[in-house]
Design an enzyme around this catalytic site. Structure first.
Site, PDB file in Angstrom:
ATOM      1  N   HIS A 125       0.838  -1.192   0.000  1.00  0.00           N
ATOM      2  CA  HIS A 125       0.000   0.000   0.000  1.00  0.00           C
ATOM      3  C   HIS A 125       0.877   1.248   0.000  1.00  0.00           C
ATOM      4  O   HIS A 125       2.086   1.166   0.243  1.00  0.00           O
ATOM      5  CB  HIS A 125      -0.947   0.001   1.217  1.00  0.00           C
ATOM      6  CG  HIS A 125      -0.253   0.119   2.539  1.00  0.00           C
ATOM      7  ND1 HIS A 125      -0.079  -0.949   3.394  1.00  0.00           N
ATOM      8  CD2 HIS A 125       0.311   1.183   3.161  1.00  0.00           C
ATOM      9  CE1 HIS A 125       0.556  -0.549   4.476  1.00  0.00           C
ATOM     10  NE2 HIS A 125       0.815   0.737   4.359  1.00  0.00           N
TER      11      HIS A 125
HETATM   12  P1  TYD Z   1      -1.693  -2.716   7.635  1.00  0.00           P
HETATM   13  O1  TYD Z   1      -1.207  -1.306   7.692  1.00  0.00           O
HETATM   14  O2  TYD Z   1      -2.533  -3.114   6.461  1.00  0.00           O
HETATM   15  O3  TYD Z   1      -0.463  -3.716   7.754  1.00  0.00           O
HETATM   16  P2  TYD Z   1       0.780  -3.951   6.749  1.00  0.00           P
HETATM   17  O4  TYD Z   1       0.781  -2.886   5.733  1.00  0.00           O
HETATM   18  O5  TYD Z   1       1.961  -3.918   7.634  1.00  0.00           O
HETATM   19  O6  TYD Z   1       0.633  -5.280   6.138  1.00  0.00           O
HETATM   20  O7  TYD Z   1      -2.460  -3.020   9.003  1.00  0.00           O
HETATM   21  C1  TYD Z   1      -2.951  -4.295   9.318  1.00  0.00           C
HETATM   22  C2  TYD Z   1      -4.260  -4.142  10.110  1.00  0.00           C
HETATM   23  O8  TYD Z   1      -4.016  -3.450  11.333  1.00  0.00           O
HETATM   24  C3  TYD Z   1      -5.309  -3.360   9.345  1.00  0.00           C
HETATM   25  O9  TYD Z   1      -6.557  -3.987   9.580  1.00  0.00           O
HETATM   26  C4  TYD Z   1      -5.324  -2.017  10.000  1.00  0.00           C
HETATM   27  C5  TYD Z   1      -4.822  -2.291  11.404  1.00  0.00           C
HETATM   28  N1  TYD Z   1      -4.024  -1.171  11.943  1.00  0.00           N
HETATM   29  C6  TYD Z   1      -4.534  -0.367  12.951  1.00  0.00           C
HETATM   30  O10 TYD Z   1      -5.674  -0.550  13.403  1.00  0.00           O
HETATM   31  N2  TYD Z   1      -3.759   0.640  13.459  1.00  0.00           N
HETATM   32  C7  TYD Z   1      -2.519   0.870  12.998  1.00  0.00           C
HETATM   33  O11 TYD Z   1      -1.840   1.806  13.479  1.00  0.00           O
HETATM   34  C8  TYD Z   1      -2.005   0.052  11.931  1.00  0.00           C
HETATM   35  C9  TYD Z   1      -0.626   0.289  11.367  1.00  0.00           C
HETATM   36  C10 TYD Z   1      -2.790  -0.949  11.439  1.00  0.00           C
END
Ligand code: TYD
Length: 134
Positions: free
Chosen positions: A50
């Site tokens: 992303h």
């Molecule tokens: P995501 O940012 O998609 O993880 P990555 O990019 O590392 O694979 O986050 C994973 C899940 O956690 C998503 O459902 C959103 C949640 N999340 C939060 O609730 N708060 C946060 O600060 C972060 C970074 C993620």
């Protein structure tokens, strides 16, 4: 200019070991609103995929290692994150992918904003569209 922007932290070490301190207004180039960490990542798991519209982050691999890919829609760069005394500044509108996590990897992330799902661009084609329209 390279997408890979390192911030070098000072090691406050002594005979007992090492310590790194990060303070708002020093080295981290934004007001710190959020800190999160990623750990116990399963073998073969890839994360990220992303970009953020506004969010800026500093990523620090405090233990273990993983491979980070950064892509601003013009160039794509790859770097191994394996050093707890270096932060990787990730600007807004940079697509990131994280691969090849070691079992013991702990990734600490310092963020400029609170969590906001509407700030995410999770589709690469949409990301490229937005880069081209900028
Ligand atoms: P995501 O940012 O998609 O993880 P990555 O990019 O590392 O694979 O986050 C994973 C899940 O956690 C998503 O459902 C959103 C949640 N999340 C939060 O609730 N708060 C946060 O600060 C972060 C970074 C993620």
């Amino acid at each position: 200019m390279s997408l890979v922007k390192w911030i070098d932290f000072q090691i406050l070490g002594d005979e007992r070991g090492s310590l790194v301190a990060l303070e708002q207004g020093r080295l981290v180039p934004f007001d710190i609103k959020r800190i999160y960490y990623i750990y116990h990542t399963g073998v073969g798991v890839n994360r990220g995929f992303h970009a953020h519209r506004n969010l800026k982050q500093v990523a620090i691999c405090v233990a273990g290692k993983f491979r980070m890919i950064l892509d601003d829609g013009v160039s794509r760069e790859e770097v191994w994150m394996d050093c707890p005394t270096k932060g990787l500044l990730i600007e807004s509108m940079v697509w990131r992918e994280m691969h090849d996590f070691s079992e013991n990897c702990v990734l600490l992330v310092i963020a400029s904003e609170h969590y906001d799902e509407t700030d995410y661009i999770r589709d690469y084609k949409e990301f490229m569209r937005q880069v081209k329209n900028a």
